[in-house]
Design a protein around this motif. Structure first.
Motif, PDB file in Angstrom:
ATOM      1  N   ASP A 273       6.283  20.137  13.306  1.00 59.56           N
ATOM      2  CA  ASP A 273       6.090  19.068  14.283  1.00 59.56           C
ATOM      3  C   ASP A 273       4.616  18.792  14.534  1.00 59.56           C
ATOM      4  O   ASP A 273       4.253  18.178  15.531  1.00 59.56           O
TER       5      ASP A 273
ATOM      6  N   ARG B  45       5.516  11.779  17.513  1.00 60.64           N
ATOM      7  CA  ARG B  45       6.598  12.677  17.914  1.00 60.64           C
ATOM      8  C   ARG B  45       7.658  11.895  18.695  1.00 60.64           C
ATOM      9  O   ARG B  45       8.863  12.086  18.493  1.00 60.64           O
ATOM     10  N   LYS B  46       7.215  10.995  19.565  1.00 67.98           N
ATOM     11  CA  LYS B  46       8.158  10.157  20.307  1.00 67.98           C
ATOM     12  C   LYS B  46       8.898   9.210  19.370  1.00 67.98           C
ATOM     13  O   LYS B  46      10.101   8.972  19.520  1.00 67.98           O
ATOM     14  N   ARG B  47       8.174   8.667  18.391  1.00 68.94           N
ATOM     15  CA  ARG B  47       8.810   7.745  17.445  1.00 68.94           C
ATOM     16  C   ARG B  47       9.830   8.486  16.582  1.00 68.94           C
ATOM     17  O   ARG B  47      10.899   7.940  16.274  1.00 68.94           O
ATOM     18  N   ALA B  48       9.514   9.723  16.203  1.00 72.93           N
ATOM     19  CA  ALA B  48      10.458  10.521  15.418  1.00 72.93           C
ATOM     20  C   ALA B  48      11.751  10.747  16.200  1.00 72.93           C
ATOM     21  O   ALA B  48      12.853  10.626  15.648  1.00 72.93           O
ATOM     22  N   ARG B  49      11.618  11.059  17.485  1.00 72.07           N
ATOM     23  CA  ARG B  49      12.818  11.267  18.304  1.00 72.07           C
ATOM     24  C   ARG B  49      13.655   9.994  18.380  1.00 72.07           C
ATOM     25  O   ARG B  49      14.881  10.039  18.365  1.00 72.07           O
ATOM     26  N   ALA B  50      12.977   8.836  18.456  1.00 70.42           N
ATOM     27  CA  ALA B  50      13.707   7.569  18.523  1.00 70.42           C
ATOM     28  C   ALA B  50      14.536   7.328  17.265  1.00 70.42           C
ATOM     29  O   ALA B  50      15.567   6.650  17.312  1.00 70.42           O
TER      30      ALA B  50
ATOM     31  N   ASN C  16      15.839   9.800  15.538  1.00 69.54           N
ATOM     32  CA  ASN C  16      16.660  11.010  15.360  1.00 69.54           C
ATOM     33  C   ASN C  16      16.149  11.895  14.222  1.00 69.54           C
ATOM     34  O   ASN C  16      16.936  12.534  13.512  1.00 69.54           O
TER      35      ASN C  16
ATOM     36  N   PRO D  78      13.812  15.195  13.187  1.00 68.31           N
ATOM     37  CA  PRO D  78      13.530  16.438  13.911  1.00 68.31           C
ATOM     38  C   PRO D  78      12.054  16.738  14.144  1.00 68.31           C
ATOM     39  O   PRO D  78      11.733  17.588  14.975  1.00 68.31           O
ATOM     40  N   SER D  79      11.148  16.068  13.430  1.00 66.75           N
ATOM     41  CA  SER D  79       9.748  16.459  13.540  1.00 66.75           C
ATOM     42  C   SER D  79       8.830  15.345  13.046  1.00 66.75           C
ATOM     43  O   SER D  79       9.268  14.385  12.387  1.00 66.75           O
TER      44      SER D  79
ATOM     45  N   GLU E 278       8.912  15.250   9.289  1.00 65.08           N
ATOM     46  CA  GLU E 278      10.030  14.489   8.737  1.00 65.08           C
ATOM     47  C   GLU E 278       9.812  12.991   8.890  1.00 65.08           C
ATOM     48  O   GLU E 278      10.239  12.207   8.042  1.00 65.08           O
ATOM     49  N   TYR E 279       9.145  12.606   9.952  1.00 63.67           N
ATOM     50  CA  TYR E 279       8.822  11.180  10.124  1.00 63.67           C
ATOM     51  C   TYR E 279       7.896  10.719   9.004  1.00 63.67           C
ATOM     52  O   TYR E 279       8.110   9.647   8.405  1.00 63.67           O
TER      53      TYR E 279
END
Length: 291
Positions: free
Chosen positions: A15, A50-55, A57, A59-60, A63-64
């Motif tokens: 992350d 990190r916020k965009r990755a969560r949007a 779905n 994990p990190s 990964e984004y």
């Protein structure tokens, strides 16, 4: 003795934004919208991605980055990436001297030019990096006040930005009440409406102000701008500081191509265009007239 840091959280290596991915992202951002991302911005970029990755779905952050670089998703994700990275901090009547200049002498001087903007045709005003809309709506209040005194006076305000998210927020015209602290009581009474929810105090611009501003998407890095070439006032404030000198010159030259003779160009108080070969002359600090 064991040290406990309150509020601290562990972040997995996946992350974190690697130097290689940060460099690739910085190149993309600068090439697309001219904004420089020096190494000091790496932590900020990491947090926003990190916020965009969560949007999405994912994990990190790792990964984004794999998603946009390895899975070929960059083209469809680019707008969201730019929206996530660009900073949009603004308030009503920010750098108030600019609006005071227009009210006290600038608008009057423009109406007396040979092509009589505001009389023979609407005076044209462009907020070229409008963010969430406080700047063009402030301009609308200034020009509406002038129109109250000069009943035959006409104007049009255009507002553009590269960020689609802030343009959507600008069109809603609802803001935290604290953003309007610099609005005078008489202007607030005429042009602002406060919410009744005092747990979430907000203000909204009245319809007359909202109708005065036309919003559109525009990237200042584009080779040309789909705007009129007889703008009388152009605001391009607090964005040039993110560009290198060649990009600043390129953007400013294109803006000047859209500025009518005698029209005003406003830049941020922390920005300078001295030493750049431009067809303007200074009339006040950070205010220039097209020659």
């Amino acid at each position: 003795m064991r040290t406990i840091v309150k509020g601290a959280s562990l972040v997995s290596p996946d992350d974190r934004l690697s130097q290689q991915d940060f460099t690739r992202l910085a190149d993309i951002i600068q090439n697309h919208c001219g904004i420089r991302m020096p190494p000091a911005k790496r932590t900020m970029v990491e947090g926003r991605l990190r916020k965009r990755a969560r949007a999405l779905n994912l994990p990190s952050v790792h990964e984004y980055c794999r998603h946009i670089f390895d899975d070929g998703a960059l083209d469809e994700e680019l707008v969201n990436l730019i929206d996530a990275i660009t900073t949009n901090k603004t308030d009503f009547f920010r750098e108030e001297q600019h609006f005071r200049f227009l009210s006290s002498s600038g608008i009057q001087a423009l109406t007396q030019l040979p092509h009589r903007p505001g009389r023979d045709r609407p005076m044209k005003v462009w907020s070229a990096a409008c963010s969430t809309g406080a700047e063009p709506y402030t301009l609308a209040m200034v020009f509406l006040e002038w129109a109250r005194l000069q009943r035959d006076f006409r104007f049009e305000i255009f507002a553009t930005d590269i960020c689609t998210d802030v343009l959507a927020r600008a069109k809603r015209a609802v803001y935290p009440e604290e953003m309007a602290r610099a609005v005078s009581p008489d202007l607030a009474a005429r042009y602002l409406r406060r919410s009744r929810n005092r747990d979430d105090p907000t203000i909204r611009l009245v319809p007359e102000v909202r109708r005065s501003v036309h919003f559109g998407h525009l990237n200042l890095m584009d080779p040309s701008y789909p705007m009129a070439t007889d703008m009388d006032v152009i605001f391009c404030r607090n964005i040039l500081i993110y560009f290198d000198k060649p990009t600043q010159l390129s953007v400013l030259k294109k803006l000047c191509d859209h500025l009518s003779c005698g029209g005003y160009l406003f830049v941020g108080h922390s920005e300078t265009i001295s030493g750049l070969d431009l067809p303007v002359s200074a009339v006040a600090p950070s205010i220039f007239a097209r020659t």
